[in-house]
Write an enzyme that holds these catalytic residues in place. Structure first.
Site, PDB file in Angstrom:
ATOM      1  N   SER A 477       0.979  -1.072  -0.063  1.00 42.61           N
ATOM      2  CA  SER A 477       0.127   0.005  -0.202  1.00 42.61           C
ATOM      3  C   SER A 477       1.014   1.108  -0.012  1.00 42.61           C
ATOM      4  O   SER A 477       1.722   1.390  -0.971  1.00 42.61           O
ATOM      5  CB  SER A 477      -0.642  -0.031   1.040  1.00 42.61           C
ATOM      6  OG  SER A 477      -1.941   0.819   1.070  1.00 42.61           O
ATOM      7  N   ASP A 564      -8.763  -5.173  -6.112  1.00 47.83           N
ATOM      8  CA  ASP A 564      -8.323  -4.013  -5.041  1.00 47.83           C
ATOM      9  C   ASP A 564      -9.205  -3.069  -5.065  1.00 47.83           C
ATOM     10  O   ASP A 564      -9.106  -1.973  -6.180  1.00 47.83           O
ATOM     11  CB  ASP A 564      -6.888  -3.850  -5.228  1.00 47.83           C
ATOM     12  CG  ASP A 564      -6.317  -2.836  -4.155  1.00 47.83           C
ATOM     13  OD1 ASP A 564      -7.293  -2.323  -3.166  1.00 47.83           O
ATOM     14  OD2 ASP A 564      -5.176  -2.944  -3.621  1.00 47.83           O
ATOM     15  N   HIS A 596      -6.658  -5.832  -1.453  1.00 52.08           N
ATOM     16  CA  HIS A 596      -5.760  -5.262  -1.181  1.00 52.08           C
ATOM     17  C   HIS A 596      -4.708  -5.860  -0.172  1.00 52.08           C
ATOM     18  O   HIS A 596      -5.041  -5.676   1.224  1.00 52.08           O
ATOM     19  CB  HIS A 596      -6.373  -3.836  -0.252  1.00 52.08           C
ATOM     20  CG  HIS A 596      -5.311  -2.705  -0.108  1.00 52.08           C
ATOM     21  ND1 HIS A 596      -4.745  -1.874  -1.191  1.00 52.08           N
ATOM     22  CD2 HIS A 596      -4.725  -2.212   0.935  1.00 52.08           C
ATOM     23  CE1 HIS A 596      -3.843  -1.132  -0.933  1.00 52.08           C
ATOM     24  NE2 HIS A 596      -3.937  -1.013   0.564  1.00 52.08           N
TER      25      HIS A 596
END
Length: 653
Positions: A477, A564, A596
């Protein structure tokens, strides 16, 4: 690496990233049942057993592909409940499994819907308040759920508020809405009508460090985690009748973020301060005695997973740090601590390494709380400094409004076992260390936030910890973004990078956020850059690695989940395409059934198999051969299989 680390047994990837034997142990509110999550036919499911006969366990769910990763008990103990999405899309639905009949019910049978738990009660045990965005994906309407019948009754249609809070009577008491400044306005709710004017408000500087923390069961007290007028967030109790506030706890180094509250009265009985390590402080004498008793018997960190309504039995987790995490049943009446399970027993006796908390100074004088794990055999005197510099992985946390913490960390252990020092840095913008530390990261993506990471690497090199020419950067991320920034903005610092679901273009990142984040979008613009302004757009573009992709000179591995909703697949596609156009090699792994990050352990194992062999090529560490790690995973190698040792061969088998 030292000779000793070369001979240290390799910890199998599956022992670190495969299914735990058990996890998330709970006790039902009435104390009659134990529950946990464990594999059934290789997929994580919910299991239960009578508290009086833990061996009489049975699985009560039958997930066959995507693991169930969290569950909780219905307040009346008639059922276990869980939320689940599809393939990582984060549209979580709510499910109920009846204990008596075994029947499973989908309580929110909607498409493209994300459920929020608005309220539960210690006295009205057959109902829950839920937020559902099935009418409009931006807004969660509040519904009353009858747990016995599954009926949903609309309580309030919502077209303006980011969230709601209820008391123990399941009466809505508060609504929250982001204000123009990027802070939050808090409104009283009376008879399901939101008042016109807020009774409390916060500015943008306090938005991530100030929030209501819930009511006591009698509704007389509202707790706040609050940084207004101060730096670190303190714990306050507010009299709901008079509005008067009383300070309960504060710490000048760290925010108060965790509390232990009575399961029925809702009163705060203890709080935690987590600067470099977590310290519990009790405000209730009985809880103080219990925590002290546990502290004398448990090595390392511990906490409470679950408590019975009568507060006689606790489920306690324990992280001994260099042994696998354990869970116990603590009977406060008989003063007994009974082993419940070890989550990863295959790690018993494994060469797990200690994590060293430390502080590093940034170039402009900030103190960065950090964590370092060293390879086995590299630190003969155990002082947290290797006898000679080692290859190092800078492991960057996501968020960025999150933090790294002290404790068992599978990635740290794998990388250290393979011969690398592992350094995790709470760079500016990280949470938990006061609002000044967070706000120092505003509009500093790729700038001062990245400088903190470089300063930490320079420190590690200067201290004789890291080999200057053998430092990798890796993260998920925001950590994936930092990896891309590291290889574009500061390519001379790193030997290679591993990007997991990281954004490459901040402009497109902000234009594709999930619809249910729209009520909070102002905070992204204030903290990253507002794309609707010329200045903000220029800032976002300057901080986007995509536009400097042709400057990447070091090996790069990218992993992405196709579903995601936060960092879309296009973020990875864009930079891979730009590198291909410039003739720059890259390895790109796509997971069609993930979002994610990785939920399926088969996919986690496959990713770390690729990553550790990639790092071995770049840094010279050890690696467990790829073998058949990819066979049960969904991983698709879109580009660059030839850049990772054994990857092409693994695709053929």
């Amino acid at each position: 690496m030292t000779a000793q680390s070369d001979t240290t047994p390799l910890i199998p990837r599956a022992a670190l990233f495969g299914n735990p034997v058990r996890m998330q142990g709970l006790i039902s509110p009435d104390g009659q049942w134990l529950s946990w999550i464990a594999p059934k036919d290789g997929v994580l499911n919910i299991w239960i057993a009578p508290a009086a006969d833990p061996e009489a366990a049975r699985a009560v769910t039958s997930a066959t592909t995507r693991p169930i990763r969290q569950h909780f008990w219905a307040p009346d103990a008639s059922a276990v409940m869980y939320i689940q999405d599809k393939g990582g899309d984060e549209n979580f639905l709510l499910y109920r499994v009846d204990i008596a009949s075994g029947a499973e019910t989908t309580l929110t049978p909607f498409e493209n819907t994300r459920v929020d738990l608005v309220g539960a009660s210690s006295t009205i045990k057959d109902r829950l308040l839920l937020g559902l965005n099935n009418r409009d994906p931006q807004w969660h309407d509040v519904h009353m759920l009858d747990l016995a019948t599954g009926a949903l009754e609309l309580v309030i249609e919502n077209n303006a508020y980011a969230g709601f809070m209820a008391d123990d009577n399941l009466v809505l008491r508060m609504a929250m809405r982001q204000n123009e400044a990027g802070g939050t306005d808090y409104f009283r709710v009376t008879d399901n009508v939101v008042e016109a004017e807020p009774f409390e408000t916060s500015a943008m500087e306090d938005a991530l460090t100030t929030a209501p923390a819930g009511y006591t069961a009698d509704g007389a007290t509202l707790y706040w985690i609050d940084s207004r007028g101060r730096d670190t967030a303190a714990l306050f109790a507010q009299d709901t009748a008079t509005g008067a506030k009383r300070l309960i706890a504060e710490d000048e180094r760290a925010d108060i973020t965790s509390t232990l509250r009575h399961p029925v009265t809702g009163e705060v009985e203890a709080y935690a301060v987590n600067y470099l390590t977590r310290q519990w402080v009790a405000t209730d004498p009985g809880i103080a005695a219990a925590l002290a008793w546990l502290g004398e018997r448990l090595e390392g960190d511990f906490g409470v997973n679950s408590r019975t309504d009568d507060d006689t039995v606790w489920i306690v987790w324990n992280d001994p740090l260099t042994r696998p995490v354990r869970t116990f049943i603590y009977d406060r009446v008989t003063q007994t601590l009974i082993p419940f399970y070890v989550s990863r027993p295959d790690l018993e006796g494994a060469p797990l390494q200690p994590m060293h908390p430390l502080e590093i100074a940034s170039r402009d004088g900030l103190t960065l709380p950090c964590y370092l794990t060293l390879p086995p055999g590299s630190d003969a005197d155990g002082d947290g400094r290797p006898d000679a510099p080692v290859p190092m992985v800078l492991l960057v946390h996501g968020g960025p409004w999150a933090r790294d913490a002290y404790g068992f960390n599978s990635a740290h252990q794998l990388l250290a076992n393979r011969g690398y020092g592992v350094l995790s840095v709470n760079f500016r913008g990280s949470t938990g260390f006061g609002k000044g530390f967070i706000n120092a990261g505003n509009k500093q993506w790729g700038l001062a936030m990245h400088d903190d990471l470089i300063d930490a690497v320079d420190w590690a090199v200067a201290q004789g910890i890291a080999q200057k020419d053998k430092v990798a950067i890796m993260g998920g991320s925001y950590g994936g973004y930092a990896t891309l920034a590291g290889l574009t903005f500061t390519s001379e610092v790193f030997a290679c990078g591993v990007d997991i679901v990281g954004p490459s273009n901040l402009e497109t990142l902000l234009s594709t956020i999930p619809p249910y984040w729209a009520p909070m979008v102002k905070i992204f613009h204030e903290r990253m850059g507002d794309p609707s302004t010329e200045e903000g757009l220029a800032l976002l573009r300057a901080a986007s690695p995509l536009y400097k992709a042709d400057q990447i000179t070091k090996p790069l591995l990218i992993a992405q989940g196709a579903n995601d909703p936060r960092v879309k697949q296009s973020e990875s596609d864009q930079i891979v395409g730009a590198m291909q156009a410039a003739g720059i090699p890259v390895t790109y792994v796509l997971y069609p059934d993930e979002g994610h990050g990785f939920a399926r352990p088969e996919n986690s194992i496959a990713f770390y198999a690729i990553a550790e062999n990639f790092l071995a090529e770049c840094l010279g560490g050890r690696a467990e051969p790829l073998g058949d790690a990819l066979a049960p995973a969904s991983a698709q190698i879109i580009e660059g299989a030839g850049h990772v040792k054994g990857l092409e061969a693994a695709l053929v088998t």
